[in-house]
Design an enzyme around this catalytic site. Structure first.
Site, PDB file in Angstrom:
ATOM      1  N   ARG A  20       2.690   6.604  -3.769  1.00  0.00           N
ATOM      2  CA  ARG A  20       3.300   7.828  -3.232  1.00  0.00           C
ATOM      3  C   ARG A  20       2.471   9.057  -3.496  1.00  0.00           C
ATOM      4  O   ARG A  20       2.271   9.884  -2.612  1.00  0.00           O
ATOM      5  CB  ARG A  20       4.685   8.036  -3.879  1.00  0.00           C
ATOM      6  CG  ARG A  20       5.633   6.896  -3.685  1.00  0.00           C
ATOM      7  CD  ARG A  20       6.674   6.834  -4.792  1.00  0.00           C
ATOM      8  NE  ARG A  20       6.084   6.374  -6.052  1.00  0.00           N
ATOM      9  CZ  ARG A  20       6.711   6.297  -7.203  1.00  0.00           C
ATOM     10  NH1 ARG A  20       7.971   6.652  -7.270  1.00  0.00           N
ATOM     11  NH2 ARG A  20       6.096   5.880  -8.298  1.00  0.00           N
ATOM     12  N   GLN A  66       5.613  -0.882  15.341  1.00  0.00           N
ATOM     13  CA  GLN A  66       5.950  -2.142  16.036  1.00  0.00           C
ATOM     14  C   GLN A  66       7.101  -1.937  17.011  1.00  0.00           C
ATOM     15  O   GLN A  66       7.429  -2.826  17.772  1.00  0.00           O
ATOM     16  CB  GLN A  66       6.341  -3.224  15.018  1.00  0.00           C
ATOM     17  CG  GLN A  66       5.158  -3.922  14.404  1.00  0.00           C
ATOM     18  CD  GLN A  66       5.584  -5.123  13.586  1.00  0.00           C
ATOM     19  OE1 GLN A  66       6.650  -5.138  12.986  1.00  0.00           O
ATOM     20  NE2 GLN A  66       4.739  -6.131  13.523  1.00  0.00           N
ATOM     21  N   ASN A 101      -6.157  11.730  -1.900  1.00  0.00           N
ATOM     22  CA  ASN A 101      -7.113  12.509  -2.693  1.00  0.00           C
ATOM     23  C   ASN A 101      -7.820  11.583  -3.681  1.00  0.00           C
ATOM     24  O   ASN A 101      -7.398  10.437  -3.905  1.00  0.00           O
ATOM     25  CB  ASN A 101      -6.444  13.730  -3.337  1.00  0.00           C
ATOM     26  CG  ASN A 101      -5.432  13.362  -4.402  1.00  0.00           C
ATOM     27  OD1 ASN A 101      -5.743  12.602  -5.316  1.00  0.00           O
ATOM     28  ND2 ASN A 101      -4.220  13.895  -4.296  1.00  0.00           N
ATOM     29  N   LEU A 132       0.818  -1.219   0.000  1.00  0.00           N
ATOM     30  CA  LEU A 132       0.000   0.000   0.000  1.00  0.00           C
ATOM     31  C   LEU A 132       0.854   1.273   0.000  1.00  0.00           C
ATOM     32  O   LEU A 132       0.590   2.210  -0.759  1.00  0.00           O
ATOM     33  CB  LEU A 132      -0.921  -0.037   1.243  1.00  0.00           C
ATOM     34  CG  LEU A 132      -1.765   1.195   1.553  1.00  0.00           C
ATOM     35  CD1 LEU A 132      -2.754   1.481   0.423  1.00  0.00           C
ATOM     36  CD2 LEU A 132      -2.529   1.011   2.868  1.00  0.00           C
ATOM     37  N   ARG A 179       3.592   1.865  -1.189  1.00  0.00           N
ATOM     38  CA  ARG A 179       4.305   2.162  -2.436  1.00  0.00           C
ATOM     39  C   ARG A 179       3.576   3.238  -3.228  1.00  0.00           C
ATOM     40  O   ARG A 179       4.134   3.847  -4.140  1.00  0.00           O
ATOM     41  CB  ARG A 179       4.451   0.897  -3.287  1.00  0.00           C
ATOM     42  CG  ARG A 179       5.346  -0.165  -2.691  1.00  0.00           C
ATOM     43  CD  ARG A 179       6.806   0.274  -2.653  1.00  0.00           C
ATOM     44  NE  ARG A 179       7.337   0.580  -3.978  1.00  0.00           N
ATOM     45  CZ  ARG A 179       7.814  -0.326  -4.826  1.00  0.00           C
ATOM     46  NH1 ARG A 179       7.858  -1.590  -4.488  1.00  0.00           N
ATOM     47  NH2 ARG A 179       8.277   0.037  -6.015  1.00  0.00           N
ATOM     48  N   ARG A 207      10.779  -8.071  16.893  1.00  0.00           N
ATOM     49  CA  ARG A 207       9.755  -8.114  15.828  1.00  0.00           C
ATOM     50  C   ARG A 207      10.248  -8.815  14.565  1.00  0.00           C
ATOM     51  O   ARG A 207       9.464  -9.160  13.688  1.00  0.00           O
ATOM     52  CB  ARG A 207       9.263  -6.715  15.491  1.00  0.00           C
ATOM     53  CG  ARG A 207      10.292  -5.866  14.779  1.00  0.00           C
ATOM     54  CD  ARG A 207       9.679  -4.586  14.298  1.00  0.00           C
ATOM     55  NE  ARG A 207      10.695  -3.665  13.835  1.00  0.00           N
ATOM     56  CZ  ARG A 207      10.434  -2.542  13.191  1.00  0.00           C
ATOM     57  NH1 ARG A 207       9.190  -2.200  12.951  1.00  0.00           N
ATOM     58  NH2 ARG A 207      11.394  -1.762  12.793  1.00  0.00           N
ATOM     59  N   ARG A 226      -4.674  -1.901  -7.671  1.00  0.00           N
ATOM     60  CA  ARG A 226      -4.776  -2.970  -6.677  1.00  0.00           C
ATOM     61  C   ARG A 226      -6.068  -3.761  -6.803  1.00  0.00           C
ATOM     62  O   ARG A 226      -6.217  -4.825  -6.189  1.00  0.00           O
ATOM     63  CB  ARG A 226      -4.639  -2.389  -5.267  1.00  0.00           C
ATOM     64  CG  ARG A 226      -3.328  -1.666  -5.049  1.00  0.00           C
ATOM     65  CD  ARG A 226      -2.119  -2.565  -5.293  1.00  0.00           C
ATOM     66  NE  ARG A 226      -0.862  -1.823  -5.155  1.00  0.00           N
ATOM     67  CZ  ARG A 226       0.325  -2.385  -5.171  1.00  0.00           C
ATOM     68  NH1 ARG A 226       0.460  -3.688  -5.365  1.00  0.00           N
ATOM     69  NH2 ARG A 226       1.419  -1.645  -5.041  1.00  0.00           N
TER      70      ARG A 226
HETATM   71  C1  LIG Z   1       0.188  -6.277  -9.685  1.00  0.00           C
HETATM   72  C2  LIG Z   1       1.325  -5.493  -9.129  1.00  0.00           C
HETATM   73  C3  LIG Z   1       2.573  -6.075  -9.012  1.00  0.00           C
HETATM   74  C4  LIG Z   1       3.664  -5.367  -8.508  1.00  0.00           C
HETATM   75  N1  LIG Z   1       4.878  -5.970  -8.375  1.00  0.00           N
HETATM   76  C5  LIG Z   1       5.937  -5.293  -7.896  1.00  0.00           C
HETATM   77  C6  LIG Z   1       7.226  -5.903  -7.740  1.00  0.00           C
HETATM   78  O1  LIG Z   1       7.411  -7.057  -8.046  1.00  0.00           O
HETATM   79  N2  LIG Z   1       8.230  -5.158  -7.236  1.00  0.00           N
HETATM   80  C7  LIG Z   1       8.072  -3.842  -6.900  1.00  0.00           C
HETATM   81  O2  LIG Z   1       9.025  -3.210  -6.463  1.00  0.00           O
HETATM   82  N3  LIG Z   1       6.871  -3.255  -7.018  1.00  0.00           N
HETATM   83  C8  LIG Z   1       5.808  -3.927  -7.501  1.00  0.00           C
HETATM   84  N4  LIG Z   1       4.582  -3.290  -7.616  1.00  0.00           N
HETATM   85  C9  LIG Z   1       4.442  -1.913  -7.160  1.00  0.00           C
HETATM   86  C10 LIG Z   1       4.477  -0.921  -8.364  1.00  0.00           C
HETATM   87  O3  LIG Z   1       5.719  -0.990  -9.017  1.00  0.00           O
HETATM   88  C11 LIG Z   1       4.229   0.508  -7.860  1.00  0.00           C
HETATM   89  O4  LIG Z   1       5.295   0.892  -6.987  1.00  0.00           O
HETATM   90  C12 LIG Z   1       2.950   0.679  -7.108  1.00  0.00           C
HETATM   91  O5  LIG Z   1       1.912  -0.017  -7.729  1.00  0.00           O
HETATM   92  C13 LIG Z   1       2.578   2.158  -7.026  1.00  0.00           C
HETATM   93  O6  LIG Z   1       2.246   2.585  -8.321  1.00  0.00           O
HETATM   94  P1  LIG Z   1       2.546   4.038  -8.847  1.00  0.00           P
HETATM   95  O7  LIG Z   1       3.989   4.347  -8.801  1.00  0.00           O
HETATM   96  O8  LIG Z   1       1.854   4.165 -10.182  1.00  0.00           O
HETATM   97  O9  LIG Z   1       1.707   4.880  -7.757  1.00  0.00           O
HETATM   98  P2  LIG Z   1       2.003   6.261  -7.084  1.00  0.00           P
HETATM   99  O10 LIG Z   1       3.298   6.247  -6.369  1.00  0.00           O
HETATM  100  O11 LIG Z   1       0.818   6.599  -6.250  1.00  0.00           O
HETATM  101  O12 LIG Z   1       2.070   7.264  -8.257  1.00  0.00           O
HETATM  102  C14 LIG Z   1       0.920   7.577  -9.045  1.00  0.00           C
HETATM  103  C15 LIG Z   1       1.374   8.066 -10.391  1.00  0.00           C
HETATM  104  O13 LIG Z   1       2.080   9.307 -10.226  1.00  0.00           O
HETATM  105  C16 LIG Z   1       3.172   9.350 -11.125  1.00  0.00           C
HETATM  106  N5  LIG Z   1       4.419   9.387 -10.339  1.00  0.00           N
HETATM  107  C17 LIG Z   1       4.558   9.108  -9.014  1.00  0.00           C
HETATM  108  N6  LIG Z   1       5.819   9.282  -8.632  1.00  0.00           N
HETATM  109  C18 LIG Z   1       6.506   9.648  -9.722  1.00  0.00           C
HETATM  110  C19 LIG Z   1       7.849   9.962  -9.969  1.00  0.00           C
HETATM  111  N7  LIG Z   1       8.756   9.916  -9.009  1.00  0.00           N
HETATM  112  N8  LIG Z   1       8.216  10.327 -11.210  1.00  0.00           N
HETATM  113  C20 LIG Z   1       7.320  10.385 -12.203  1.00  0.00           C
HETATM  114  N9  LIG Z   1       5.996  10.090 -12.051  1.00  0.00           N
HETATM  115  C21 LIG Z   1       5.606   9.734 -10.831  1.00  0.00           C
HETATM  116  C22 LIG Z   1       3.081   8.110 -11.998  1.00  0.00           C
HETATM  117  O14 LIG Z   1       2.332   8.410 -13.128  1.00  0.00           O
HETATM  118  C23 LIG Z   1       2.349   7.143 -11.102  1.00  0.00           C
HETATM  119  O15 LIG Z   1       1.681   6.120 -11.813  1.00  0.00           O
HETATM  120  C24 LIG Z   1       3.496  -4.005  -8.113  1.00  0.00           C
HETATM  121  C25 LIG Z   1       2.236  -3.412  -8.259  1.00  0.00           C
HETATM  122  C26 LIG Z   1       1.161  -4.129  -8.766  1.00  0.00           C
HETATM  123  C27 LIG Z   1      -0.191  -3.448  -8.876  1.00  0.00           C
END
Ligand SMILES: Cc1cc2nc3c(=O)[nH]c(=O)nc-3n(C[C@H](O)[C@H](O)[C@H](O)COP(=O)(O)OP(=O)(O)OC[C@H]3O[C@@H](n4cnc5c(N)ncnc54)[C@H](O)[C@@H]3O)c2cc1C
Length: 313
Positions: free
Chosen positions: A106, A116, A252, A102, A104, A236, A263
């Protein structure tokens, strides 16, 4: 008796407000008229935000209802206006592995999670992964392992706490946490005398704590929180990913939509997918014009997924 959660509990602990008198004041100051058909601040706020971009009020106001206004926003992907509406959700009965995924997310989210290190886990609860639920043999294996992990955690915490309570370790703790401070070169104090003594060197304190029960008790009291925290942060390590946690999440509407899509997807892990589906249902009720395009569909195995035609607005 250990608690095992089958599914997350969700509490809506924060919603939008939109003071009508302030909106009226703005419209009066601008000589503008705004016609909309929703009282729901979660939906009114992004509409007003969007209308500011083009000052589409009065004669310039095309769409007169909130649903079609926000529907158009979703269609054209003008998602930034959705960032003005936030929802705070409190999740309990979720596993540490779920929250690891969750957090992840950002963009547009804020998190506060149970620590913990500060909170004792000797009566920890656990989450049963969906795939294991309903299988008596696997559930038993999981439960036995979780119970055992708590036993080991408790044993480690107790033993570490004991090890950190020797006279030398207590002095080290007090120095490290600066409850025992150097006031003048080589002279250390708590800011008050201990059993009549003050401003001693480190070696003198060590000898004194070994000799005086009162001093030993004093040092124990002064360092109790730090010692417990240090013991827990090490112990832990043996708690499984299934350990239950609580997390307060403010996001938001745009960020929640992204979470629901990623998710709630079939490729997402089962526990977080179930949560995304529950969040989706809940936010559809909270703000149908912001989340109504989502559908929660049942999969052949009985679990669920989310779907929309407006991805990543
Ligand atoms: C089915 C599934 C499998 C996954 N497997 C793995 C795995 O094996 N290993 C792993 O490490 N992670 C894994 N993830 C996590 C994935 O890589 C993302 O970190 C996570 O889903 C958050 O997505 P996001 O970065 O799009 O979301 P957010 O961090 O909420 O960002 C939302 C959007 O904002 C933009 N954004 C955010 N930050 C930046 C930035 N710094 N620069 C440019 N644009 C940005 C992008 O458009 C992004 O899509 C998995 C996710 C899913 C759903």
């Amino acid at each position: 008796m250990t608690t095992f959660f089958p599914r997350a509990r969700i509490y809506v602990v924060g919603r939008q407000v939109m003071p009508p008198e302030e909106v009226e004041r703005f419209l009066r100051d601008e000589g503008a008229a705004w016609q909309t058909d929703t009282d729901n601040p979660a939906q009114r706020i992004p509409e007003l935000a969007g209308r500011i971009c083009y000052m589409s009020f009065g004669d310039k106001q095309g769409r007169k209802d909130n649903k079609s206004y926000l529907g158009h926003i979703l269609e054209v992907g003008h998602g930034s206006v959705l960032e003005h509406t936030v929802f705070s959700l409190l999740f309990t009965g979720v596993s540490r592995s779920l929250t690891h995924e969750l957090i992840r997310h950002r963009a547009g989210f804020g998190y506060s999670q149970l620590s913990q290190r500060y909170v004792d886990e000797t009566d920890a609860s656990f989450v049963v992964p969906p795939a294991i639920q309903g299988d008596a043999v696997l559930e038993k294996t999981l439960r036995e392992f979780c119970d055992h992990s708590v036993k080991v955690y408790t044993e480690l915490t107790d033993k570490l706490a004991e090890r950190m309570a020797t006279p030398d370790a207590l002095v080290d703790f007090a120095l490290r946490e600066e409850t025992l401070r150097e006031k003048a070169p080589g002279q250390f104090t708590f800011g008050e005398p201990v059993d009549g003594k003050d401003n001693l060197s480190v070696d003198e304190w060590r000898r004194f704590v070994k000799a005086s029960d009162t001093a030993l008790k004093y040092f124990k009291k002064q360092t109790i929180r730090g010692r417990r925290k240090s013991a827990r942060e090490a112990a832990r390590a043996v708690l499984p990913n299934a350990t239950e946690t609580k997390i307060f999440v403010t996001g938001n509407a745009r960020a929640w939509r992204h979470f629901i899509e990623l998710r709630g997807d079939v490729h997402a892990e089962a526990e977080i997918r179930a949560l995304a589906c529950d969040v989706c249902r809940l936010l559809k009720k909270e703000a149908p014009n912001l989340f109504g395009d989502y559908e929660v569909a049942r999969l052949p195995d009985g679990s669920e997924r989310t779907r929309t035609i407006h991805r990543k607005v």
